[in-house]
Motif scaffolding. Sequence first.
Motif, short mmCIF file in Angstrom:
data_model
loop_
_atom_site.label_atom_id
_atom_site.label_comp_id
_atom_site.label_asym_id
_atom_site.label_seq_id
_atom_site.Cartn_x
_atom_site.Cartn_y
_atom_site.Cartn_z
N LEU A 277 -5.48 -4.92 1.32
CA LEU A 277 -5.70 -5.98 2.29
C LEU A 277 -6.55 -7.08 1.66
O LEU A 277 -7.27 -6.85 0.69
N LYS A 278 -6.44 -8.27 2.22
CA LYS A 278 -7.30 -9.39 1.81
C LYS A 278 -8.06 -9.85 3.04
O LYS A 278 -7.48 -10.10 4.09
N MET A 279 -9.40 -9.98 2.90
CA MET A 279 -10.25 -10.35 4.02
C MET A 279 -10.99 -11.64 3.67
O MET A 279 -11.61 -11.73 2.61
N ASN A 280 -10.90 -12.64 4.55
CA ASN A 280 -11.61 -13.88 4.32
C ASN A 280 -11.91 -14.55 5.67
O ASN A 280 -11.74 -13.94 6.73
N GLU A 281 -12.30 -15.81 5.63
CA GLU A 281 -12.73 -16.48 6.86
C GLU A 281 -11.58 -16.81 7.79
O GLU A 281 -11.82 -17.27 8.93
N TYR A 282 -10.33 -16.57 7.35
CA TYR A 282 -9.17 -16.86 8.20
C TYR A 282 -8.55 -15.61 8.81
O TYR A 282 -7.70 -15.71 9.68
N GLY A 283 -8.94 -14.44 8.33
CA GLY A 283 -8.40 -13.22 8.90
C GLY A 283 -8.32 -12.11 7.87
O GLY A 283 -8.86 -12.21 6.76
N VAL A 284 -7.64 -11.04 8.25
CA VAL A 284 -7.30 -9.95 7.34
C VAL A 284 -5.80 -9.99 7.13
O VAL A 284 -5.02 -10.05 8.09
#
Length: 595
Positions: A277-284
């Motif tokens: 998964l990639k997690m950042n300020e826009y979502g997962v």
Amino acid sequence: MRRNDEIARRFEEFADRLEADGVAYKPSAYRRAAENIRECADPIEDLAAEGQDAVESINRVGDAIASKVIEYIETGSIDELDELRDRLPVEIDALTRVDGVGPKTVGTLYDELGITTLDELAAAAEAEEIRDVSGFGAKTETNIRENVAFARQAGERERLGDVRPLADEVLTFLRRREIVETSEVAGSIRRWRDTIGDIDVLAASTESNQVVDAFTDWSAATNVIEAGENKASLRAEGVRIDLRVVDPDEFGAALQYFTGSKDHNVALRNRAIERDLKMNEYGVFDVSDVNTNNNADDDADIDDRNTQRIGDRIAGETEQSMYEALELPWIPPELRENRGEIEAAAEGALSELLTVEDMCGDLHTHTTRSDGRASREQMVDAAVGRGYEYYAVTDHASGPGMVGGIGLSDDDLREQREAIKTASETRGDEIELLAGVETNIDAEGDLSTGDDILTELDVVVASPHTALGQERETATERLIRAVNHQSVDVLGHPTGRRINERPGLDIDIERVARAAAEAETALEVNANPTRLDLHGTFIQVARDAGATIAINTDAHAPESLAYARYGVHTARRGWCTPPDVLNSFDLTDLREFLH
């Protein structure tokens, strides 16, 4: 918005400059007025609009000070204060943050050496010029030199209690805008850290330009630093406020990301990577079928949102969804410091943290019998208004650290005990009143109150008020001796620190906590926002050692009972649950602990 804090700070500066100028009596009057303006329930600007008589209705505010309040509200300045600044052109706030440097010292050093800034003070101390000034010496000079670094550091961040009311004001302002779907603070202020660099605010809206325009037009803003399509920064009351407007369906992701801390977020991102998964300020995002670098530029301020939206988005509208995507329950903001909270959450070991609603009473408060600013009846009325089950009056005992005649003798305490007993009988259907004392711990760990009267009181709070520069081993042994005293129920503000003013005692908290747990003496979280002592890390150590925590406001006025929220959130930073906190006990369990 309420400008009470803003005006109180002006009168505190007024007092310091008057004292530095050698004026007697008036500085204390200005300080008392500042305290009462800050704690006044009514917005000072509303009282000023009503006229001089309304301002004078505030306790300890006479006609001279009231006229200056109105002058400041109407013009943004006070002529007499400006004259004092011209006469003594020094950075008085910065200089008086140095331990041992008070306003009078500032005035003397300006007159003798022309010192106006921290840098000049440090240079004079290094050059050994201060020791030659009459009334000073090598020891004073060394103390100044050693404490300049703390003063510099303190000047970089604001106290939580000074900034949180302003944050609440900006949230109220934004939430009243129809174009804003929701708004919340982020960053260290949402984690309730004891000091704050600036205020971070998020707003969810599809009309980002309009939100930015409204924000930069806010009447409390003194100047706009920058403004863009979906971001803006301004200053209000000298504090920087940064706004970011995000799409409503990405609000949860942004709130999680910008709340931090950085270490917490890094640990979460690593957990995301382990699950493709990639997690950042826009979502997962599910990137299991995408060739991408999960770590790329996550800490950068990236305008190209598409480069961060690679893969299938599976979470982001709410914070809960962000944690659920990583197979975790939502983690309270106060815990997000990467001190084991993620591992505990993964194991299902996070308990429900304490809330303000769990508080059943306050065990450390003051009245006009010592240095409080309200009568016992007024303080009790305020406690009843908060729905408390019990309330302790613990006026200062005489002893080390008490100046100006403040503090009750043993005979005074006996008299007060009888008065509280009578009052409790009268008000027993409303609240249980407890007779107590805040006694003083001397440099060796002895108490300033006689053992005979201590055994007669319901609550004994023992606090250090002097010798706060002791070496670690000496300070630790001193506090251990105090918590082992058979009559001591609570160790008050254990380190004696005052945030951004003095660091307080350097103690081995683990040893003190173990001793307190064994002696069944509670360790206080002093909720006054100038103290917050113990702080979060120490609380966690104390809790792990089995010590009971007491959250007390140390209130000197009815309005100060509201400080309880600062104490509760500080205790939450130390992982406290209701069973960990003495004030969450019902009256029966409280009495069992006290006796």
